[in-house]
Design an enzyme around this catalytic site. Structure first.
Site, PDB file in Angstrom:
ATOM      1  N   LYS A   1     -53.131 -17.636  45.248  1.00  0.00           N
ATOM      2  CA  LYS A   1     -51.778 -17.961  45.741  1.00  0.00           C
ATOM      3  C   LYS A   1     -51.416 -18.927  44.446  1.00  0.00           C
ATOM      4  CE  LYS A   1     -52.667 -17.602  50.518  1.00  0.00           C
ATOM      5  NZ  LYS A   1     -53.211 -17.913  51.862  1.00  0.00           N
TER       6      LYS A   1
ATOM      7  N   GLN B   1     -54.350 -23.614  54.604  1.00  0.00           N
ATOM      8  CA  GLN B   1     -55.336 -22.249  54.324  1.00  0.00           C
ATOM      9  C   GLN B   1     -56.239 -22.573  55.752  1.00  0.00           C
ATOM     10  OE1 GLN B   1     -55.180 -19.914  52.062  1.00  0.00           O
ATOM     11  NE2 GLN B   1     -56.661 -18.864  53.558  1.00  0.00           N
TER      12      GLN B   1
ATOM     13  N   ASP C   1     -45.674 -19.317  55.993  1.00  0.00           N
ATOM     14  CA  ASP C   1     -46.813 -18.176  56.680  1.00  0.00           C
ATOM     15  C   ASP C   1     -46.213 -17.547  57.914  1.00  0.00           C
ATOM     16  OD1 ASP C   1     -49.271 -17.919  55.272  1.00  0.00           O
ATOM     17  OD2 ASP C   1     -50.102 -19.634  56.098  1.00  0.00           O
TER      18      ASP C   1
END
Ligand code: NAP
Length: 280
Positions: free
Chosen positions: A49, A93, A116
């Protein structure tokens, strides 16, 4: 033989588009990535990322926190990032070393920084068809279909898996595009019967060899979301690729299919967040 949907090439194109837009902006989008503990898979994802951000000209910050970080400390950091103007997107994460903290942590993220798309506010926006952040993996699948001229409208889409991050949002996105949707899961008896009725089959289970050629209708579109490992440790999906490729009209490979698109869509969402915050 089917057309292979090249997720790697499409992801490069999507990231180049994002990079082109970012290059024109006077204030750059910013993404904060929080990683807790030392899960090696999470480390690989986070590094990927960060590389994607650098490639797109997006400013990124990493917070690598020790596994013993308390929920309170994590919530404090998220609160701070929620208040920062240079940070448009916040990503935690998963999994966290203490999975029981995940719900509260995700709830703490400002929904307008939730790149997300996992916050219940964004889930609600998806359910009701309002603009919001869409989860990257199913959004990447929709982008692939668009790119290859595959229109879900009026077609029967069968989704294997009903997780909050893939199966459920995928079903809603297909519904949003006027597909007729069937969602299968571990309690679905005679999975093959549903699969054979699919014009578009999306498999997001995580079981190698689950989808065999006899389960696929001639000319169906087959999207393999899963990431499994075979005996040799090589990445593979749920679909028996070689045999199914002989029947499907389009198929995604693993690796090189949905995975790269997931990463690319995070960049799209971060750009969307920056626009939402008035950056241009
Ligand atoms: P998950 O949370 O474990 O969900 C798996 C789903 O599959 C569940 O809904 C489960 O049903 C269902 N299932 C299990 N066994 C089944 C069977 N025999 N027949 C039909 N359905 C079955 O997994 P996930 O997070 O959604 O991920 C799914 C796969 O996609 C994994 O391989 C993961 O690594 C991969 N993935 C890839 C990407 C990417 O970017 N390519 C992103 C995310 C995930 P129940 O609900 O009844 O338990």
């Amino acid at each position: 033989m089917s057309i292979v949907i090249d997720g790697k090439a499409l992801a490069a194109k999507v990231k180049a588009q994002v990079g082109g837009e970012v290059a024109e902006m006077s204030a750059k989008p910013g993404l904060a990535v929080i990683i807790v503990g030392d899960n090696p898979a999470s480390r690989v994802y986070v590094d990927g990322k960060k590389r994607d951000c650098a490639q797109c000209g997006i400013y990124s910050e990493e917070y690598a926190l020790p596994a013993q970080t308390t929920r309170r400390e994590l919530l404090g950091l998220i609160g701070e990032l929620n208040g920062r103007e240079d940070i448009d997107g916040i990503l935690v994460q998963l999994p966290l070393p203490r999975p029981e903290d995940e719900r509260e942590v995700l709830l703490a993220i400002d929904p307008d920084k939730d790149v997300d798309g996992f916050h219940p506010v964004n889930v609600g926006r998806l359910v009701t068809g309002e603009p919001g952040f869409r989860p990257c993996t199913p959004a990447g699948v929709m982008r692939m279909l668009d790119e290859y001229g595959i229109h879900p409208e009026g077609r029967h889409c069968v989704i294997l898996g009903r997780s909050n991050i893939v199966g459920k949002p995928q079903a809603l996105m297909m519904l949003e595009r006027n597909a007729t949707v069937t969602v299968c899961h571990s309690r679905t008896p005679d999975l093959a019967r549903y699969c054979r009725a699919a014009d578009i089959l999306v498999s997001a289970v995580g079981r190698r060899g689950l989808v065999t050629a006899d389960m696929v209708k001639e000319g169906a579109v087959v999207i393999d979301v899963a990431m499994n490992r075979n005996e040799a440790g090589k990445l593979c999906g749920d679909v028996d690729y070689d045999a199914v490729a002989k029947k499907a009209s389009h198929i995604t490979p693993v690796p090189g299919g949905v995975g790269p698109m997931t990463r690319a869509m995070l960049m799209v969402n971060t750009l969307q967040a920056a626009r939402l915050h008035g950056k241009n």
